[in-house]
Design a protein around this motif. Structure first.
Motif, PDB file in Angstrom:
ATOM      1  N   ARG A   2     -29.448 -15.517  31.735  1.00 20.17           N
ATOM      2  CA  ARG A   2     -30.265 -14.382  31.313  1.00 20.17           C
ATOM      3  C   ARG A   2     -29.477 -13.092  31.412  1.00 20.17           C
ATOM      4  O   ARG A   2     -28.409 -13.049  32.032  1.00 20.17           O
ATOM      5  CB  ARG A   2     -31.516 -14.295  32.190  1.00 20.17           C
ATOM      6  CG  ARG A   2     -31.174 -14.048  33.641  1.00 20.17           C
ATOM      7  CD  ARG A   2     -32.371 -14.132  34.571  1.00 20.17           C
ATOM      8  NE  ARG A   2     -31.931 -14.057  35.952  1.00 20.17           N
ATOM      9  CZ  ARG A   2     -31.716 -12.932  36.622  1.00 20.17           C
ATOM     10  NH1 ARG A   2     -31.894 -11.781  36.047  1.00 20.17           N
ATOM     11  NH2 ARG A   2     -31.316 -12.953  37.881  1.00 20.17           N
ATOM     12  N   VAL A   3     -30.029 -12.036  30.814  1.00 16.78           N
ATOM     13  CA  VAL A   3     -29.479 -10.694  30.982  1.00 16.78           C
ATOM     14  C   VAL A   3     -30.011 -10.191  32.319  1.00 16.78           C
ATOM     15  O   VAL A   3     -31.209 -10.245  32.578  1.00 16.78           O
ATOM     16  CB  VAL A   3     -29.902  -9.755  29.828  1.00 16.78           C
ATOM     17  CG1 VAL A   3     -29.320  -8.366  30.032  1.00 16.78           C
ATOM     18  CG2 VAL A   3     -29.480 -10.331  28.478  1.00 16.78           C
ATOM     19  N   PHE A  49     -12.935 -14.949  24.396  1.00 14.74           N
ATOM     20  CA  PHE A  49     -13.378 -16.288  24.803  1.00 14.74           C
ATOM     21  C   PHE A  49     -14.877 -16.202  25.135  1.00 14.74           C
ATOM     22  O   PHE A  49     -15.336 -16.641  26.171  1.00 14.74           O
ATOM     23  CB  PHE A  49     -12.583 -16.802  26.017  1.00 14.74           C
ATOM     24  CG  PHE A  49     -11.093 -16.690  25.865  1.00 14.74           C
ATOM     25  CD1 PHE A  49     -10.386 -17.651  25.177  1.00 14.74           C
ATOM     26  CD2 PHE A  49     -10.408 -15.616  26.405  1.00 14.74           C
ATOM     27  CE1 PHE A  49      -9.008 -17.555  25.038  1.00 14.74           C
ATOM     28  CE2 PHE A  49      -9.024 -15.507  26.270  1.00 14.74           C
ATOM     29  CZ  PHE A  49      -8.321 -16.481  25.581  1.00 14.74           C
ATOM     30  N   SER A  50     -15.633 -15.626  24.236  1.00 20.10           N
ATOM     31  CA  SER A  50     -16.993 -15.159  24.468  1.00 20.10           C
ATOM     32  C   SER A  50     -18.011 -16.249  24.796  1.00 20.10           C
ATOM     33  O   SER A  50     -18.945 -16.005  25.547  1.00 20.10           O
ATOM     34  CB  SER A  50     -17.443 -14.363  23.246  1.00 20.10           C
ATOM     35  OG  SER A  50     -18.554 -13.597  23.525  1.00 20.10           O
ATOM     36  N   GLY A  51     -17.883 -17.423  24.231  1.00 20.31           N
ATOM     37  CA  GLY A  51     -18.789 -18.537  24.554  1.00 20.31           C
ATOM     38  C   GLY A  51     -20.218 -18.321  24.108  1.00 20.31           C
ATOM     39  O   GLY A  51     -20.614 -18.748  23.038  1.00 20.31           O
ATOM     40  N   THR A  52     -20.995 -17.627  24.912  1.00 21.70           N
ATOM     41  CA  THR A  52     -22.397 -17.342  24.597  1.00 21.70           C
ATOM     42  C   THR A  52     -22.626 -15.873  24.246  1.00 21.70           C
ATOM     43  O   THR A  52     -23.692 -15.516  23.768  1.00 21.70           O
ATOM     44  CB  THR A  52     -23.303 -17.674  25.795  1.00 21.70           C
ATOM     45  OG1 THR A  52     -22.958 -16.812  26.876  1.00 21.70           O
ATOM     46  CG2 THR A  52     -23.178 -19.127  26.203  1.00 21.70           C
ATOM     47  N   GLY A  53     -21.647 -15.041  24.561  1.00 21.15           N
ATOM     48  CA  GLY A  53     -21.807 -13.601  24.375  1.00 21.15           C
ATOM     49  C   GLY A  53     -22.465 -12.928  25.564  1.00 21.15           C
ATOM     50  O   GLY A  53     -22.708 -11.726  25.566  1.00 21.15           O
ATOM     51  N   SER A  54     -22.724 -13.679  26.601  1.00 20.00           N
ATOM     52  CA  SER A  54     -23.465 -13.193  27.763  1.00 20.00           C
ATOM     53  C   SER A  54     -22.848 -11.954  28.415  1.00 20.00           C
ATOM     54  O   SER A  54     -23.551 -11.023  28.782  1.00 20.00           O
ATOM     55  CB  SER A  54     -23.578 -14.348  28.754  1.00 20.00           C
ATOM     56  OG  SER A  54     -23.689 -13.934  30.063  1.00 20.00           O
ATOM     57  N   ILE A  55     -21.533 -11.916  28.555  1.00 20.39           N
ATOM     58  CA  ILE A  55     -20.878 -10.800  29.235  1.00 20.39           C
ATOM     59  C   ILE A  55     -20.944  -9.534  28.369  1.00 20.39           C
ATOM     60  O   ILE A  55     -21.293  -8.457  28.850  1.00 20.39           O
ATOM     61  CB  ILE A  55     -19.420 -11.151  29.602  1.00 20.39           C
ATOM     62  CG1 ILE A  55     -19.388 -12.307  30.606  1.00 20.39           C
ATOM     63  CG2 ILE A  55     -18.684  -9.937  30.143  1.00 20.39           C
ATOM     64  CD1 ILE A  55     -19.933 -11.980  31.974  1.00 20.39           C
ATOM     65  N   GLY A  56     -20.615  -9.652  27.095  1.00 23.08           N
ATOM     66  CA  GLY A  56     -20.690  -8.499  26.199  1.00 23.08           C
ATOM     67  C   GLY A  56     -22.110  -7.979  26.060  1.00 23.08           C
ATOM     68  O   GLY A  56     -22.346  -6.765  26.025  1.00 23.08           O
ATOM     69  N   ILE A  57     -23.074  -8.891  25.987  1.00 25.65           N
ATOM     70  CA  ILE A  57     -24.488  -8.493  25.890  1.00 25.65           C
ATOM     71  C   ILE A  57     -24.921  -7.785  27.175  1.00 25.65           C
ATOM     72  O   ILE A  57     -25.622  -6.774  27.124  1.00 25.65           O
ATOM     73  CB  ILE A  57     -25.377  -9.712  25.576  1.00 25.65           C
ATOM     74  CG1 ILE A  57     -25.132 -10.161  24.128  1.00 25.65           C
ATOM     75  CG2 ILE A  57     -26.853  -9.398  25.819  1.00 25.65           C
ATOM     76  CD1 ILE A  57     -25.742 -11.494  23.758  1.00 25.65           C
ATOM     77  N   GLU A  58     -24.479  -8.279  28.315  1.00 26.37           N
ATOM     78  CA  GLU A  58     -24.791  -7.613  29.588  1.00 26.37           C
ATOM     79  C   GLU A  58     -24.243  -6.187  29.586  1.00 26.37           C
ATOM     80  O   GLU A  58     -24.922  -5.248  30.021  1.00 26.37           O
ATOM     81  CB  GLU A  58     -24.215  -8.411  30.759  1.00 26.37           C
ATOM     82  CG  GLU A  58     -24.617  -7.900  32.123  1.00 26.37           C
ATOM     83  CD  GLU A  58     -26.059  -8.207  32.505  1.00 26.37           C
ATOM     84  OE1 GLU A  58     -26.671  -7.359  33.189  1.00 26.37           O
ATOM     85  OE2 GLU A  58     -26.590  -9.268  32.136  1.00 26.37           O
ATOM     86  N   ALA A  59     -23.018  -6.021  29.085  1.00 29.19           N
ATOM     87  CA  ALA A  59     -22.422  -4.678  29.019  1.00 29.19           C
ATOM     88  C   ALA A  59     -23.242  -3.760  28.113  1.00 29.19           C
ATOM     89  O   ALA A  59     -23.518  -2.612  28.463  1.00 29.19           O
ATOM     90  CB  ALA A  59     -20.973  -4.768  28.538  1.00 29.19           C
ATOM     91  N   ASP A 115     -12.195   0.016  26.024  1.00 33.77           N
ATOM     92  CA  ASP A 115     -12.282   0.522  27.394  1.00 33.77           C
ATOM     93  C   ASP A 115     -12.292  -0.610  28.424  1.00 33.77           C
ATOM     94  O   ASP A 115     -11.714  -0.475  29.496  1.00 33.77           O
ATOM     95  CB  ASP A 115     -13.559   1.355  27.564  1.00 33.77           C
ATOM     96  CG  ASP A 115     -13.573   2.557  26.638  1.00 33.77           C
ATOM     97  OD1 ASP A 115     -12.616   3.351  26.683  1.00 33.77           O
ATOM     98  OD2 ASP A 115     -14.539   2.691  25.853  1.00 33.77           O
ATOM     99  N   ILE A 116     -12.979  -1.704  28.091  1.00 30.72           N
ATOM    100  CA  ILE A 116     -13.077  -2.846  29.009  1.00 30.72           C
ATOM    101  C   ILE A 116     -12.842  -4.130  28.221  1.00 30.72           C
ATOM    102  O   ILE A 116     -13.508  -4.371  27.219  1.00 30.72           O
ATOM    103  CB  ILE A 116     -14.465  -2.939  29.677  1.00 30.72           C
ATOM    104  CG1 ILE A 116     -14.831  -1.636  30.381  1.00 30.72           C
ATOM    105  CG2 ILE A 116     -14.514  -4.113  30.652  1.00 30.72           C
ATOM    106  CD1 ILE A 116     -16.281  -1.572  30.833  1.00 30.72           C
ATOM    107  N   ILE A 117     -11.894  -4.930  28.674  1.00 29.80           N
ATOM    108  CA  ILE A 117     -11.654  -6.234  28.068  1.00 29.80           C
ATOM    109  C   ILE A 117     -12.063  -7.302  29.075  1.00 29.80           C
ATOM    110  O   ILE A 117     -11.563  -7.337  30.198  1.00 29.80           O
ATOM    111  CB  ILE A 117     -10.179  -6.419  27.665  1.00 29.80           C
ATOM    112  CG1 ILE A 117      -9.788  -5.366  26.621  1.00 29.80           C
ATOM    113  CG2 ILE A 117      -9.941  -7.845  27.135  1.00 29.80           C
ATOM    114  CD1 ILE A 117      -8.323  -5.365  26.239  1.00 29.80           C
ATOM    115  N   PHE A 118     -13.024  -8.120  28.666  1.00 37.46           N
ATOM    116  CA  PHE A 118     -13.465  -9.250  29.477  1.00 37.46           C
ATOM    117  C   PHE A 118     -12.771 -10.500  28.960  1.00 37.46           C
ATOM    118  O   PHE A 118     -12.775 -10.758  27.760  1.00 37.46           O
ATOM    119  CB  PHE A 118     -14.981  -9.454  29.362  1.00 37.46           C
ATOM    120  CG  PHE A 118     -15.803  -8.319  29.895  1.00 37.46           C
ATOM    121  CD1 PHE A 118     -15.997  -8.174  31.257  1.00 37.46           C
ATOM    122  CD2 PHE A 118     -16.392  -7.413  29.038  1.00 37.46           C
ATOM    123  CE1 PHE A 118     -16.769  -7.128  31.752  1.00 37.46           C
ATOM    124  CE2 PHE A 118     -17.165  -6.367  29.513  1.00 37.46           C
ATOM    125  CZ  PHE A 118     -17.353  -6.226  30.880  1.00 37.46           C
TER     126      PHE A 118
END
Length: 184
Positions: A2-3, A49-59, A115-118
């Motif tokens: 989840r977010v 290596f986004s997978g689900t996009g969870s990290i970018g969406i959280e940002a 600015d931020i690379i995950f």
């Protein structure tokens, strides 16, 4: 999955079927965003290596201005697009269906500064150092930007990679979060 926080807090995200992705756990995601909170507002982020996009969406949920999502798996790209649409971040998102190296080159050609690379590459596949070297060579990270790497504890990373210096590292079970910046 989840977010965790921000305007999309509590929204459940989809995951691709099968074992090809390893979504970041909520515990690790919370730890990452606790460490980088001052960098988020109005930032441009790259979720490699986004997978689900969870990290970018959280940002985005926490106040990032724009997110680029990169994956080379067709099923993951489909899920990323669904998750972005569901959380209503389509206007702030760009999805690239290619490998990390090609995406970094494309972003450089477009004169994009990040600015931020995950980075959350498949564990123990020797993708981290070549990817960070490509980031440096293409110059896509802003001078005060950071690189956040999620990796296996067996995948020890050096204190310095090119001009990037390790500024923080934390362990969560079998996962390490390592943050690099040009600043010491």
């Amino acid at each position: 999955m989840r977010v965790i926080a921000g305007i999309s807090r509590g929204m459940k995200l989809k995951s691709p079927k099968g074992l090809n992705t390893r979504p970041t756990t909520d515990r690790v995601k919370e730890a990452i965003f606790s460490m980088i909170n001052p960098y988020i507002i109005d930032s441009v982020v790259l979720d490699l290596f986004s997978g689900t996009g969870s990290i970018g969406i959280e940002a985005l949920s926490r106040g990032a201005e724009k997110a680029y999502f990169v994956d080379n798996n067709k099923n993951s790209i489909h899920v990323i697009k669904e998750n972005i649409a569901y959380t209503k971040f389509s206007e702030k998102s760009t999805v690239l269906f290619c490998d990390a190296q090609k995406a970094i080159k494309e972003l450089c050609l477009g004169a994009n500064k990040i600015d931020i690379i995950f980075m959350d590459p498949p564990y123990l596949k020797n993708l981290i150092l070549p990817t960070i070297n490509k980031i440096e060579a293409q110059g896509i990270l802003n001078d005060d930007g950071i690189i956040v790497v999620e990796h296996d504890i067996k995948d020890s990373l050096p204190k310095e990679i090119g001009k990037f210096i390790k500024i923080k590292e934390k362990k969560y079970g079998n996962t390490l979060i390592t943050i690099y910046s040009e600043e010491a």
